[in-house]
Design an enzyme around this catalytic site. Structure first.
Site, mmCIF file in Angstrom:
data_model
loop_
_atom_site.group_PDB
_atom_site.id
_atom_site.type_symbol
_atom_site.label_atom_id
_atom_site.label_comp_id
_atom_site.label_asym_id
_atom_site.label_seq_id
_atom_site.Cartn_x
_atom_site.Cartn_y
_atom_site.Cartn_z
ATOM 1 N N ASP A 128 0.826 -1.204 0.000
ATOM 2 C CA ASP A 128 0.000 0.000 0.000
ATOM 3 C C ASP A 128 0.862 1.256 0.000
ATOM 4 O OD1 ASP A 128 -2.501 -1.384 0.157
ATOM 5 O OD2 ASP A 128 -2.108 -1.759 2.287
ATOM 6 N N TYR A 161 6.894 -9.858 7.102
ATOM 7 C CA TYR A 161 6.738 -8.417 7.304
ATOM 8 C C TYR A 161 7.234 -8.040 8.689
ATOM 9 C CZ TYR A 161 3.568 -7.892 3.262
ATOM 10 O OH TYR A 161 3.015 -7.854 2.004
#
Length: 273
Positions: free
Chosen positions: A52, A111
């Site tokens: 994003d 992540y």
């Protein structure tokens, strides 16, 4: 047409995410534009993760085919990087089979979400979210147990997601205090949009005493956001690694279980594509 996979590093603050969008600066858009200028041909690029806007990467992988056979991985990296903007870097490149897809050939992703004490001078490369309240770190083992495994992550992802199945598998989750930093390490098979940021927000709310680990478990069962927590901003999120080998994925998960830290040793183990 030979096919390549390249590993990319970029700071998310300069982009409106990975995916190409009209009139907006994106990583995929910059990469495809650079390839078109290099080969005078439109080339479709597939990314491992559609990060994003604001999300950074040290391990994004992109795959594409080129119309010439005289490029080695080293030469392609060097020449293509000269066409790319200065905030996108190629750190590795390999030749891959025609069947390879940076997105669909992946077995998992790692992540890291970083939170920082309000006392710590901000590193613009890390861009962590500020911690302003005292945290109950004794809850860490219970929070970790809640998230690990296969669950319905609807409550932790974007509410308008079009995904038909919100069940996702988390192989490893850790919450690591490192001085003035708190790092959340998440390894999963795949992720919904905003999912890691939702996990980070619920974890922070729990450590601050606003919700309990049992509330998290309940939401993972029902798929409903029954308790209040915020989805944390994208600036603290980093795509660290995409895995294309089940063996490598398993070895990293086992290593992380035995070495709950984020340091140079982890970087060395995650080198390559």
């Amino acid at each position: 047409m030979p096919k390549f996979a390249i590993k990319l590093v970029y700071l998310g603050r300069g982009f409106h995410g990975w995916q190409k969008q009209p009139k907006l600066r994106t990583v995929q858009g910059e990469l495809e534009s650079s390839l078109e200028r290099l080969f005078n041909l439109q080339i479709k690029v597939v990314g491992a993760s559609r990060t994003d806007a604001g999300v950074s990467a040290e391990g994004q992988v992109a795959s594409f085919s080129i119309p010439r056979g005289d490029f080695t991985p080293k030469r392609l990296s060097s020449v293509l990087e000269s066409f790319l903007p200065k905030d996108i870097h190629i750190v590795d490149a390999v030749v891959v089979p025609d069947s390879f897809s940076a997105r669909f050939s992946a077995y998992g992703k790692l992540y890291i979400y970083t939170l920082a004490s309000h006392r710590m001078p901000l590193d613009p490369a890390v861009q962590p979210v500020r911690l302003t309240n005292k945290l109950n770190l004794s809850l860490i083992p219970r929070i970790k147990r809640a998230f690990i495994g296969e669950h319905n992550f609807s409550a932790f992802s974007k509410s308008s997601s079009t995904e038909k199945d919100s069940t996702r598998l988390i192989f490893h989750f850790d919450i690591i205090p490192q001085g003035e930093l708190l790092r959340l390490v998440v390894v999963g098979e795949s992720f919904l949009q905003y999912m890691v940021r939702g996990i980070a927000g619920a974890t922070l709310a729990c450590l601050q005493g606003h919700i309990s680990p049992e509330n998290i478990s309940e939401m993972l069962t029902t798929g409903k956001r029954s308790y209040h927590f915020r989805t944390l901003p994208p600036e603290g999120l980093l795509l660290k690694k995409v895995f294309y080998s089940r063996e490598k994925l398993a070895s990293i998960v086992n290593w992380l279980k035995q070495n709950p830290t984020v340091d140079r040793r982890l970087d060395e183990m995650l080198a390559g594509i």
